[in-house]
Write a protein that holds these residues in place. Structure first.
Motif, mmCIF file in Angstrom:
data_model
loop_
_atom_site.group_PDB
_atom_site.id
_atom_site.type_symbol
_atom_site.label_atom_id
_atom_site.label_comp_id
_atom_site.label_asym_id
_atom_site.label_seq_id
_atom_site.Cartn_x
_atom_site.Cartn_y
_atom_site.Cartn_z
ATOM 1 N N CYS A 15 0.828 -1.209 0.000
ATOM 2 C CA CYS A 15 0.000 0.000 0.000
ATOM 3 C C CYS A 15 0.861 1.256 0.000
ATOM 4 O O CYS A 15 0.588 2.221 -0.722
ATOM 5 C CB CYS A 15 -0.935 0.012 1.207
ATOM 6 S SG CYS A 15 -2.209 -1.253 1.154
ATOM 7 N N CYS A 18 2.660 1.613 -3.443
ATOM 8 C CA CYS A 18 1.680 1.967 -4.474
ATOM 9 C C CYS A 18 1.320 3.440 -4.415
ATOM 10 O O CYS A 18 1.344 4.146 -5.414
ATOM 11 C CB CYS A 18 0.440 1.106 -4.291
ATOM 12 S SG CYS A 18 -0.907 1.534 -5.377
ATOM 13 N N HIS A 19 1.012 3.918 -3.240
ATOM 14 C CA HIS A 19 0.530 5.288 -3.158
ATOM 15 C C HIS A 19 1.635 6.322 -3.133
ATOM 16 O O HIS A 19 1.405 7.468 -3.511
ATOM 17 C CB HIS A 19 -0.446 5.432 -1.999
ATOM 18 C CG HIS A 19 -1.812 5.049 -2.448
ATOM 19 N ND1 HIS A 19 -2.140 3.765 -2.772
ATOM 20 C CD2 HIS A 19 -2.890 5.794 -2.711
ATOM 21 C CE1 HIS A 19 -3.391 3.733 -3.199
ATOM 22 N NE2 HIS A 19 -3.867 4.946 -3.165
ATOM 23 N N ASN A 22 2.005 7.031 -6.736
ATOM 24 C CA ASN A 22 0.898 7.815 -7.278
ATOM 25 C C ASN A 22 0.999 9.282 -6.917
ATOM 26 O O ASN A 22 0.671 10.152 -7.724
ATOM 27 C CB ASN A 22 -0.441 7.297 -6.753
ATOM 28 C CG ASN A 22 -0.904 6.045 -7.449
ATOM 29 O OD1 ASN A 22 -0.446 5.722 -8.530
ATOM 30 N ND2 ASN A 22 -1.802 5.336 -6.820
ATOM 31 N N SER A 51 -0.719 7.162 -15.242
ATOM 32 C CA SER A 51 -2.120 6.806 -14.978
ATOM 33 C C SER A 51 -2.704 5.947 -16.087
ATOM 34 O O SER A 51 -3.433 4.986 -15.827
ATOM 35 C CB SER A 51 -2.960 8.077 -14.800
ATOM 36 O OG SER A 51 -2.499 8.812 -13.695
ATOM 37 N N ASN A 54 -1.225 2.451 -15.834
ATOM 38 C CA ASN A 54 -1.809 1.809 -14.660
ATOM 39 C C ASN A 54 -3.200 1.285 -15.007
ATOM 40 O O ASN A 54 -3.538 0.134 -14.715
ATOM 41 C CB ASN A 54 -1.867 2.827 -13.514
ATOM 42 C CG ASN A 54 -2.417 2.270 -12.228
ATOM 43 O OD1 ASN A 54 -3.290 1.427 -12.223
ATOM 44 N ND2 ASN A 54 -1.922 2.779 -11.128
ATOM 45 N N CYS A 58 -4.506 -2.975 -15.571
ATOM 46 C CA CYS A 58 -5.521 -3.622 -14.723
ATOM 47 C C CYS A 58 -6.225 -4.751 -15.460
ATOM 48 O O CYS A 58 -6.641 -5.737 -14.854
ATOM 49 C CB CYS A 58 -6.553 -2.592 -14.264
ATOM 50 S SG CYS A 58 -5.966 -1.461 -13.011
ATOM 51 N N HIS A 81 7.869 -2.438 -11.688
ATOM 52 C CA HIS A 81 7.777 -1.138 -11.018
ATOM 53 C C HIS A 81 9.163 -0.623 -10.639
ATOM 54 O O HIS A 81 9.464 0.563 -10.806
ATOM 55 C CB HIS A 81 6.881 -1.256 -9.791
ATOM 56 C CG HIS A 81 6.436 0.042 -9.229
ATOM 57 N ND1 HIS A 81 5.605 0.905 -9.901
ATOM 58 C CD2 HIS A 81 6.728 0.649 -8.054
ATOM 59 C CE1 HIS A 81 5.392 1.979 -9.152
ATOM 60 N NE2 HIS A 81 6.070 1.842 -8.026
ATOM 61 N N VAL A 108 2.744 -0.915 -11.095
ATOM 62 C CA VAL A 108 2.042 -0.598 -9.852
ATOM 63 C C VAL A 108 0.677 -1.282 -9.767
ATOM 64 O O VAL A 108 0.162 -1.487 -8.672
ATOM 65 C CB VAL A 108 1.906 0.929 -9.649
ATOM 66 C CG1 VAL A 108 0.767 1.512 -10.466
ATOM 67 C CG2 VAL A 108 1.718 1.266 -8.179
ATOM 68 N N THR A 109 0.124 -1.684 -10.867
ATOM 69 C CA THR A 109 -1.201 -2.296 -10.847
ATOM 70 C C THR A 109 -1.226 -3.534 -9.972
ATOM 71 O O THR A 109 -2.120 -3.702 -9.144
ATOM 72 C CB THR A 109 -1.660 -2.634 -12.278
ATOM 73 O OG1 THR A 109 -1.708 -1.431 -13.017
ATOM 74 C CG2 THR A 109 -3.021 -3.282 -12.271
ATOM 75 N N PHE A 112 -1.116 -2.612 -6.467
ATOM 76 C CA PHE A 112 -2.370 -1.982 -6.047
ATOM 77 C C PHE A 112 -3.475 -3.005 -5.784
ATOM 78 O O PHE A 112 -4.202 -2.907 -4.810
ATOM 79 C CB PHE A 112 -2.817 -0.971 -7.106
ATOM 80 C CG PHE A 112 -4.016 -0.176 -6.709
ATOM 81 C CD1 PHE A 112 -3.925 0.814 -5.739
ATOM 82 C CD2 PHE A 112 -5.245 -0.405 -7.289
ATOM 83 C CE1 PHE A 112 -5.030 1.551 -5.361
ATOM 84 C CE2 PHE A 112 -6.362 0.328 -6.925
ATOM 85 C CZ PHE A 112 -6.250 1.313 -5.952
ATOM 86 N N LEU A 139 -4.602 3.440 2.410
ATOM 87 C CA LEU A 139 -4.534 3.976 1.055
ATOM 88 C C LEU A 139 -4.875 5.464 0.997
ATOM 89 O O LEU A 139 -4.297 6.197 0.212
ATOM 90 C CB LEU A 139 -5.449 3.185 0.125
ATOM 91 C CG LEU A 139 -5.039 1.736 -0.113
ATOM 92 C CD1 LEU A 139 -6.048 1.047 -1.022
ATOM 93 C CD2 LEU A 139 -3.649 1.628 -0.692
#
Length: 176
Positions: A15, A18-19, A22, A51, A54, A58, A81, A108-109, A112, A139
């Motif tokens: 977490c 990941c963030h 972002n 973005s 990412n 997914c 990553h 990162v997906t 995440f 998150l």
């Protein structure tokens, strides 16, 4: 079933990584613009490409985790990553930075989505809501902690230091 410590030891670092990825980029945009002598819109492409990649990844990450397993998929996405983060650190121009941010976005997906998958696999159904709620609390800290940390770090050591820290965190997670 995975114990509570094992669950949190695997989920919390994912977490955080990941963030940070972002939300740490916006505070360093000014330094990136100055170093590469580009406009705000041009530097902002690194946010857009991250973005976009990412979002697109997914589509494939879930099926890959189902086909090859959670752990191998998580490790692979961490390596992707890490490659993107290192590429950002070593970028000599905006094109390299934007492409590397895209690679970060692809990687990162898995980071995440895996915490939710781990909870679904390891936590009894009646406790999943509470566990996921606690993870979501982590998150939402990303937009608070990421820019703050990046601002202090980049002010002291330059924008590349943010990617150095990010690489270090991913390497630590891979070592676990």
């Amino acid at each position: 079933a995975m114990g509570a410590f094992g669950l949190w030891a695997s989920v919390v670092p994912m977490c955080i990584i990941c963030h940070l990825g972002n939300f740490f980029f916006v505070p360093i945009l000014g330094q990136v613009r100055a170093e590469f002598n580009v406009t705000a819109a041009e530097a902002g492409a690194a946010v857009t490409v991250y973005s976009l990649c990412n979002s697109l990844s997914c589509i494939v990450c879930g099926p890959l985790a189902d086909a090859f397993g959670r752990r191998p998929t998580t490790i692979a996405t961490l390596v992707v990553h890490l490659a993107g983060s290192a590429g950002c650190f070593f970028s000599s121009d905006l094109t390299g930075l934007v492409l590397s941010r895209g690679v970060m976005g692809l990687g990162v997906t898995g980071i995440f989505i895996m915490p939710s998958v781990v909870v679904a696999d390891a936590v009894k159904p009646e406790a999943q809501g509470k566990t996921l709620g606690n993870i979501m609390m982590l998150l939402v800290m990303g937009p608070i902690v990421g820019p703050l940390a990046a601002g202090f770090l980049s002010a002291a050591y330059g924008w590349r230091s943010v990617f150095a820290l990010h690489c270090g965190l991913v390497v630590l997670l891979l070592a676990v």
